[in-house]
Scaffold this motif. Sequence first.
Motif, PDB file in Angstrom:
ATOM      1  N   ALA A 156       0.826  -1.210   0.000  1.00 20.21           N
ATOM      2  CA  ALA A 156       0.000   0.000   0.000  1.00 20.21           C
ATOM      3  C   ALA A 156       0.861   1.260   0.000  1.00 20.21           C
ATOM      4  O   ALA A 156       0.568   2.231  -0.707  1.00 20.21           O
ATOM      5  CB  ALA A 156      -0.937  -0.001   1.209  1.00 20.21           C
ATOM      6  N   SER A 159       1.358   4.164  -3.020  1.00 19.05           N
ATOM      7  CA  SER A 159       0.981   5.558  -2.747  1.00 19.05           C
ATOM      8  C   SER A 159       2.062   6.560  -3.149  1.00 19.05           C
ATOM      9  O   SER A 159       1.825   7.769  -3.095  1.00 19.05           O
ATOM     10  CB  SER A 159       0.669   5.728  -1.254  1.00 19.05           C
ATOM     11  N   ASP A 189     -11.089   5.893   8.194  1.00 22.06           N
ATOM     12  CA  ASP A 189      -9.684   5.505   8.019  1.00 22.06           C
ATOM     13  C   ASP A 189      -8.974   5.414   9.369  1.00 22.06           C
ATOM     14  O   ASP A 189      -8.194   4.485   9.616  1.00 22.06           O
ATOM     15  CB  ASP A 189      -8.957   6.528   7.133  1.00 22.06           C
ATOM     16  N   ARG A 198     -12.161  -2.942   3.092  1.00 19.84           N
ATOM     17  CA  ARG A 198     -11.257  -2.270   2.155  1.00 19.84           C
ATOM     18  C   ARG A 198     -10.229  -1.433   2.897  1.00 19.84           C
ATOM     19  O   ARG A 198      -9.063  -1.352   2.503  1.00 19.84           O
ATOM     20  CB  ARG A 198     -12.066  -1.389   1.201  1.00 19.84           C
ATOM     21  N   ARG A 199     -10.649  -0.813   3.995  1.00 23.55           N
ATOM     22  CA  ARG A 199      -9.730   0.026   4.768  1.00 23.55           C
ATOM     23  C   ARG A 199      -8.814  -0.783   5.669  1.00 23.55           C
ATOM     24  O   ARG A 199      -7.718  -0.350   5.984  1.00 23.55           O
ATOM     25  CB  ARG A 199     -10.526   1.013   5.634  1.00 23.55           C
ATOM     26  N   HIS A 218      -5.360  -1.340   4.379  1.00 22.98           N
ATOM     27  CA  HIS A 218      -4.759  -0.198   3.684  1.00 22.98           C
ATOM     28  C   HIS A 218      -3.477   0.253   4.374  1.00 22.98           C
ATOM     29  O   HIS A 218      -2.467   0.521   3.730  1.00 22.98           O
ATOM     30  CB  HIS A 218      -5.762   0.960   3.626  1.00 22.98           C
TER      31      HIS A 218
END
Length: 279
Positions: free
Chosen positions: A11, A15, A178, A210-211, A214
Motif C-alpha cells: 500500500a 501511494s 480511516d 477495504r480500509r 490499507h
Amino acid sequence: MSTPLGDFVRAKRDSIEPAAFGLPERGRRRSPGLRRSDLAARAGISVEYLTRIEQGRDRNPSPAVVNALADGLSLDAAEREHLRYLVKITGGTCAGQQQPAPPDREVRPTVRETLRLLEPAAAYVTNRLGDVLAHTAAFEQLMLPTGLFDSDAPNLTRFVFTDPRARTVFPDWDQVADEHAFDLWLGPSAAAAHWFTAQLAPVAGPDFTRRLNHHLLPPQVPLRLAHLTARELRLQRERLELPRTDGQQLVVLLPADDTTAETLGHLLHPAPVPLRAIS
C-alpha cells in the motif's frame, strides 16, 4: 495469503509517485505508485524477496531488511514504528502465538478519578478497538444526540461503520473511518484486534474490509462533529496513552477554534451527573 506486513509495504509503495524520489515516469501501468524494482533497488534487496514479503510468503524479515524497507520507502517516525509493529504481529500470527480473545474492559480507579477531575471537559477512556470504557458526563452530553449511547456497550468503531447516522454526525466520515480501521492494528493486542475484526467485518461490509488492509497512517486533523442541537464543532483530540498493560487511551476533546469554544461553553455546562464506567 497476504499479511499485515505485506499489505502495508504494498500500500505504501502504491501511494508513492516515482517523481517524488526523482525517478522517471515509465508510461502507463496497471497499478499506481513505485515499481517493485525501484523499491527493491532503493532498499538493496532483490525484487523476488520483496515480492515474497508483499505476498506474505516471507513473514520474518531480519531487522536489517525492515530498516532497509523503511529507508527505501522514506517512512517517517510514526510509519517506522507501525512497520515494526506489523513485523511483530505478522511473525506472531504465523507462529500461532495469537489466539482471538476479547479485550480487558477494566478501567483502573486512578484513571476514573482523572476523568472526574477533568469535568466539565468532554473526555473518555477507550482502547484501539473503539470501546468507550468510561467517560465524563460532558462527553455523554455531547455525544448522546448522535446515537452512540444507544448501545449498552458503546463502541466508536462499530458506530462509524454500522450506524447510518455516523455519516451525518461526522462530515469527514472517510477520514474518521480511516482512523478507526488503522487503529485496530495497534491493539489493545493482536489477539483482541483479530477477535473484534471477526465480529465487525460481517456487518460492516466493504467500507470496513477495504480500509482494514490499507495501513497508511491517516493525517492528524481536527475532528468535525455535526452536532444535532448546535452548529458544527471542530475538535482537537488530545490522546494520552495509558500504560501498555492497560491497552487504553485517555482522550480529551478540545475546541479547535473560538466558535467551537463558545458553543461548547453553552452545551457542556457543569451537570450533576456522576461519572459512568461501562462494564
